[in-house]
Scaffold this motif. Structure first.
Motif, PDB file in Angstrom:
ATOM      1  N   ASN A 944       0.812  -1.222   0.000  1.00 36.41           N
ATOM      2  CA  ASN A 944       0.000   0.000   0.000  1.00 36.41           C
ATOM      3  C   ASN A 944       0.841   1.267   0.000  1.00 36.41           C
ATOM      4  O   ASN A 944       0.350   2.336   0.362  1.00 36.41           O
ATOM      5  N   ASN A 945       2.083   1.142  -0.415  1.00 33.67           N
ATOM      6  CA  ASN A 945       2.966   2.310  -0.341  1.00 33.67           C
ATOM      7  C   ASN A 945       2.617   3.384  -1.351  1.00 33.67           C
ATOM      8  O   ASN A 945       3.078   4.521  -1.245  1.00 33.67           O
ATOM      9  N   ASN A 946       1.768   3.050  -2.334  1.00 35.92           N
ATOM     10  CA  ASN A 946       1.269   4.092  -3.234  1.00 35.92           C
ATOM     11  C   ASN A 946       0.419   5.106  -2.485  1.00 35.92           C
ATOM     12  O   ASN A 946       0.285   6.262  -2.889  1.00 35.92           O
ATOM     13  N   GLY A 949       3.332   6.191   1.132  1.00 40.73           N
ATOM     14  CA  GLY A 949       4.524   6.966   0.794  1.00 40.73           C
ATOM     15  C   GLY A 949       5.646   6.834   1.817  1.00 40.73           C
ATOM     16  O   GLY A 949       6.340   7.815   2.120  1.00 40.73           O
ATOM     17  N   SER A 967      11.739   1.188  -2.628  1.00 36.38           N
ATOM     18  CA  SER A 967      10.494   1.724  -2.074  1.00 36.38           C
ATOM     19  C   SER A 967       9.676   0.642  -1.378  1.00 36.38           C
ATOM     20  O   SER A 967       8.822   0.931  -0.546  1.00 36.38           O
TER      21      SER A 967
END
Length: 998
Positions: A944-946, A949, A967
């Protein structure tokens, strides 16, 4: 005045309409109904004036008095006596007073004939006052001046005016109870009325000056006293919501019958039974408010506004209902100042699309179809600006169909649903020449100035051609090179660039602050494009710079064996203001070469200023080798030119941390049903009352035991291995601190009602002495127990199904979904642990707002936000007795962007093994929590890093080689790196750990 001695023996000068002591004054305010006669001017036939300044004899009034006159004039209660003159010092007659009193006390009468023989509608001078006079008579304010006569043309004395106003306020009994003023100029019968009138500030008589009660009242006195009486009358009324109506596609205006205590009052908007999120802005006069919808717009249907927060006895009507309609486009207009457009590949045409409220329609650019030129050959795109206007970008220089200087192009735009349209034919002129440019409003990334390193300000650059039309940006030109910018005042840390703003064809000048500045100022930005020149002011605020520093205490006692310590640091600017943690980090720089502003030193280990996280702005000592009773010294010195501030402090090292006591950190269930799990969460605390995850020695350890009936077992949190006894020492304390679960087998039958399990934790020293003990019993209750169930409220959801895609939008897979939970208590009020599967079904009243399903893989109930709004979710559950019941909860969905609210790493140290590398999330044992309360752990963070962040950094790398982190948190170590500091950062939140490479 007529002599009424034959009827009122003790008051020979007392007029008839002043006696009336036994008459009851109407207490409930009545609405004003203006008849045709009432519509006539009370004082003259001159035109209604809007404000006091329209009258020559009111212009010199002080501001406070003028405001009172404005209020009464604009309310239609007063007008002038002739064109341009108010008649400030003119006497007031009884007809004039009747109108004023009826209006301020909101008295009504539709009478066309009078009870008084001398009041007739045919009277050219005073006939207008007939319904007002009757309204005063019915309300008990007056019953005439003589038998059957009102004398409308007669004067009103000051003491009569006081009496009339006191009666209108319903305070006659209070006036009669007063001893009265000691003033010989006031008649005896009126002294109590005058005293109360003065106390209520209806009149302001200078101290020591006579009231002159028998003198005729003038119009200025009538205005000020009537104004105050109206304020008092309004304040005494119960509050009502008088009106609510849609005034915009996202705004509702609410009106009240008087001022509202806005500090206490709340307004809630609903459509039917569903809550609608809205911001409330009260008017300055506190008599109205505007509700602006935050997540939606008004649509066809019935709405209501409810007032709350005020004492019930002060409110009459708390709810107002209104009907709204879907937004309707009413017209589209071209805004270009000329019928001629330039011959260019980037011609801009502006249009305004207006809805039924007269505001810019909220429809997107995609709601319109455009036909421009032959077979739409000149249309490039249609966009929508921030101000709601539409912008067409045309290419009039395409092909041979459009000739420079004499060609034409037809433009037709149609809204797809309403079919509202507009068309216009433009002449094609010559190539565009920039004849004028304007810089718009400056928008700062934070506040109203650039005040910190990295902050930006943006301002639109609007360019106009020789036809007065906006010039669209050329898609191929590098405007950062072709447009000249400079500041009139020098500041090396200001940088500018020119960029194109998306697809709308407008250029934006971006101003960046490269570093903190020590001096505030306003800088003039000059922009030149072709022959046009424009300027705008850019505000820059100095960042707070430390000129004095002071070392504080350690966050927790330093003990032998500790390898890290946190020390408070205070810093102050030149004016003595204490700097925030952000200011300290920005102001105090180490290891920056020539930009170094502070030197730090310690006698043990390494020292640094913490750059982020909960200890941001404090000092951190790492790699300590402290021993019992040793001393660690710390020094800090400011190195900026002109500064001479330093501090030194020593810190005593105490004995090694040892387990000292046990502390329960939750309220565990005392009872459980078969198949349930009861959580027990507790911590070991050291002698300084700090949570202790690791002890230096095993001299003191924790002994855990569990005794229980068949079918009950104790396991470590998240585990399944049964524990009868277990010993936790040194590093094992961290496992103990994670807690335990008491599991009850699902096939347990508690017929004798005596099944239970007892958890016991003891702190034991090397001699076997018990230093602290904690015991908890979990009793199994029968399936037939009578329990009360409560569905736990679900906090706001993100509109994931609508805004996201793939797994994130799928309720069966999304990490943004929330589990619906249920709790139970028995008749004794004790919490009862429930087995899985109590909730058997879940359904949403509105699938377009909230999706609700039972998980296909785990059988648990979940909800996921879809579109913005509120709805109800019904939960079906099975009681211990086997009964099937339902409960419901209300859930809100918002579309505010997902942001990280908390970053927590359980580990402050970890080993990175090259042969079996772990991710950054795993090394930190990282949990990230967003602004909706959703927790993401380890691999879930990467998925869920979109949205989150999260950025990972490796600093303080020891040895030769490098550390890189993707990332997704994947770590690559090259060379012979021995250690590094791993940090996770998101939305200004962070946590870190020291990683040893093996």
């Amino acid at each position: 005045m007529s002599n009424m001695s034959s009827r009122i023996p003790n008051h020979s000068q007392n007029p008839k309409d002043i006696q009336g002591g036994d008459k009851k004054v109407m207490k409930k305010s009545l609405s004003v109904i203006l008849s045709t006669a009432m519509a006539l001017s009370v004082f003259s036939s001159v035109a209604f004036a809007a404000k006091a300044d329209d009258f020559s004899d009111l212009k010199d009034l002080d501001a406070a008095t003028k405001a009172k006159f404005d209020s009464m004039i604009q309310a239609g209660i007063f007008d002038g006596v002739e064109e341009g003159r108010f008649g400030l010092n003119d006497k007031m007659n009884r007809a004039q007073f009747a109108k004023v009193a009826a209006l301020i006390f909101e008295l009504k009468s539709s009478a066309t004939t009078s009870s008084f023989e001398d009041v007739k509608s045919s009277d050219p001078a005073n006939g207008y006052a007939l319904p007002y006079i009757e309204a005063l008579r019915v309300a008990g304010i007056t019953d005439g001046k003589a038998e059957g006569k009102y004398v409308p043309a007669g004067d009103v004395t000051k003491e009569e005016l006081a009496t009339f106003l006191i009666r209108g306020l319903g305070k006659e009994s209070e006036a009669k109870a007063k001893p009265g003023v000691s003033d010989k100029t006031v008649s005896d019968w009126a002294k109590g009325y005058v005293q109360l009138a003065q106390e209520l500030k209806l009149f302001e008589t200078p101290a020591g000056q006579p009231f002159n009660g028998t003198a005729a009242a003038t119009r200025d006195l009538l205005v000020t006293s009537a104004y105050q009486a109206q304020q008092l009358n309004n304040a005494s009324k119960k509050l009502s919501v008088s009106e609510a109506k849609a005034t915009g596609v996202k705004t509702v205006t609410v009106k009240f019958n008087r001022e509202v205590d806005t500090a206490k009052a709340s307004l809630a908007l609903k459509k039917g039974t569903a809550s609608v999120a809205a911001d409330v802005k009260w008017a300055d006069d506190k008599k109205s408010a505007v509700l602006t919808l935050t997540n939606s717009k008004l649509s066809a249907g019935a709405y209501s506004v409810t007032l709350s927060g005020l004492a019930a006895e002060t409110v009459d009507k708390a709810v107002a209902e209104f009907s709204a309609e879907d937004e309707k486009l009413t017209k589209i207009e071209f805004l270009n100042p000329s019928d001629t457009i330039a011959y260019s590949k980037n011609v801009m045409i502006k249009l305004a699309a207006t809805n039924q409220y007269g505001e810019a329609a909220s429809l997107s650019a995609g709601a319109y179809t455009v036909y421009a030129g032959n077979n739409n050959d000149v249309l490039k795109r249609i966009t929508k600006a921030e101000d709601g206007t539409l912008r067409l970008i045309l290419d009039t220089a395409t092909g041979d169909n459009y000739k420079q200087g004499y060609g034409i192009v037809s433009v037709n735009i149609i809204e797809n649903d309403s079919r509202v349209s507009v068309n216009k034919t433009f002449k094609i002129g010559t190539q565009p020449i920039i004849t004028k440019s304007e810089l718009g409003t400056v928008k700062y990334s934070t506040g109203d100035a650039l005040s910190g390193k990295g902050q930006q300000a943006t301002v639109e650059l609007l360019r106009y051609d020789q036809y007065g039309n906006l010039v669209a940006a050329d898609d191929t030109e590098d405007y950062d090179k072709t447009i000249t910018r400079f500041f009139s005042e020098y500041e090396k840390n200001l940088k500018t660039e020119v960029v194109k703003s998306g697809n709308d064809g407008i250029l934006t000048v971006k101003v960046s602050l490269l570093d903190n500045v020590a001096k505030s100022g306003t800088y003039t930005l000059n922009v030149q494009t072709q022959a046009s020149f424009s300027t705008v002011k850019i505000n820059v605020k100095s960042s707070k710079v430390a000129t004095k520093v002071k070392l504080g205490d350690v966050k927790k006692e330093i003990s032998a064996g500790d390898d890290e310590a946190i020390i408070d640091l205070a810093a102050f600017d030149s004016e003595g203001n204490q700097l925030s943690a952000d200011d300290i980090v920005n102001s105090l720089k180490t290891n920056q070469g020539n930009d170094n502003t502070v030197n730090l030193s310690t006698s043990n280990g390494k020292i640094e200023i913490v750059q982020s996280g909960e200890n941001k702005g404090k000092l951190r000592i790492t790699e300590m080798t402290a021993s019992d009773k040793s001393i660690i010294s710390v020094s800090i010195v400011l190195t900026s030119p002109g500064l001479n501030s330093f501090d030194t402090k020593t810190y005593n090292v105490k004995g090694a941390r040892i387990p000292s006591t046990l502390k329960l950190t939750n309220d565990p269930a005392k009872k459980a049903l078969p198949g349930a799990t009861a959580d027990i969460e507790l911590n070991v605390l050291d002698q300084f009352d700090s949570k202790l995850d690791k002890a230096v020695t095993g001299d003191v350890y924790v002994q855990v035991s569990f005794t229980g009936s068949t079918g009950l077992k104790l396991v470590e949190d998240g585990g399944d291995t049964a524990i009868t006894t277990a010993k936790y020492t040194e590093g094992g304390l961290k496992t103990f601190n994670k807690g335990f679960d008491v599991k009850v087998a699902s096939d347990v039958v508690n017929a004798s009602n005596d099944l239970s399990g007892t958890f016991k934790a003891e702190l034991v020293n090397s001699k076997g002495n018990v230093l602290a003990s904690l015991t908890r019993e979990v009793k199994v209750i029968d399936n037939k127990a009578d329990l009360s169930y409560t569905v736990t409220p679900v906090s706001d959801l993100y509109a994931a199904a609508d805004k996201l895609k793939d797994d994130q939008a799928n309720i069966q897979k999304s990490d943004l979904r929330k589990k619906v939970k249920i709790t139970a208590k028995d008749n004794a009020g004790d919490l009862v642990a429930l087995p899985d599967g109590v909730i058997t079904s879940i359904a949403t009243y509105n699938d377009s707002v909230v999706k609700a399903e039972i998980g296909t893989t785990d059988g648990k109930p979940y909800v996921l936000g879809n579109k913005v709004g509120s709805t109800t979710v019904a939960v079906g559950y099975k009681t211990a007795k086997g009964e099937q019941k339902t409960a419901s909860i209300s859930i809100n969905v918002k579309d505010e962007a997902v942001q990280v609210a908390k970053v927590v790493g359980e580990n402050d140290k970890a080993d990175y093994v090259k042969a079996t590398p772990e991710t950054a999330q795993a090394l930190l044992d990282l949990t990230v929590t967003d602004n909706y309360g959703v927790e993401y752990g380890k691999a879930v963070i990467a998925n869920n890093n979109n949205l989150l962040g999260v950025i990972y950094t490796a600093t303080d790398v020891q040895g030769s080689g490098s550390v890189t982190i993707s990332s997704k948190g994947e770590i690559t170590v090259t060379g012979s790196v021995s250690s590094f500091t791993l940090q996770a950062i998101a939305n200004g939140k962070s946590d870190s750990a020291v990683i040893t490479v093996k």
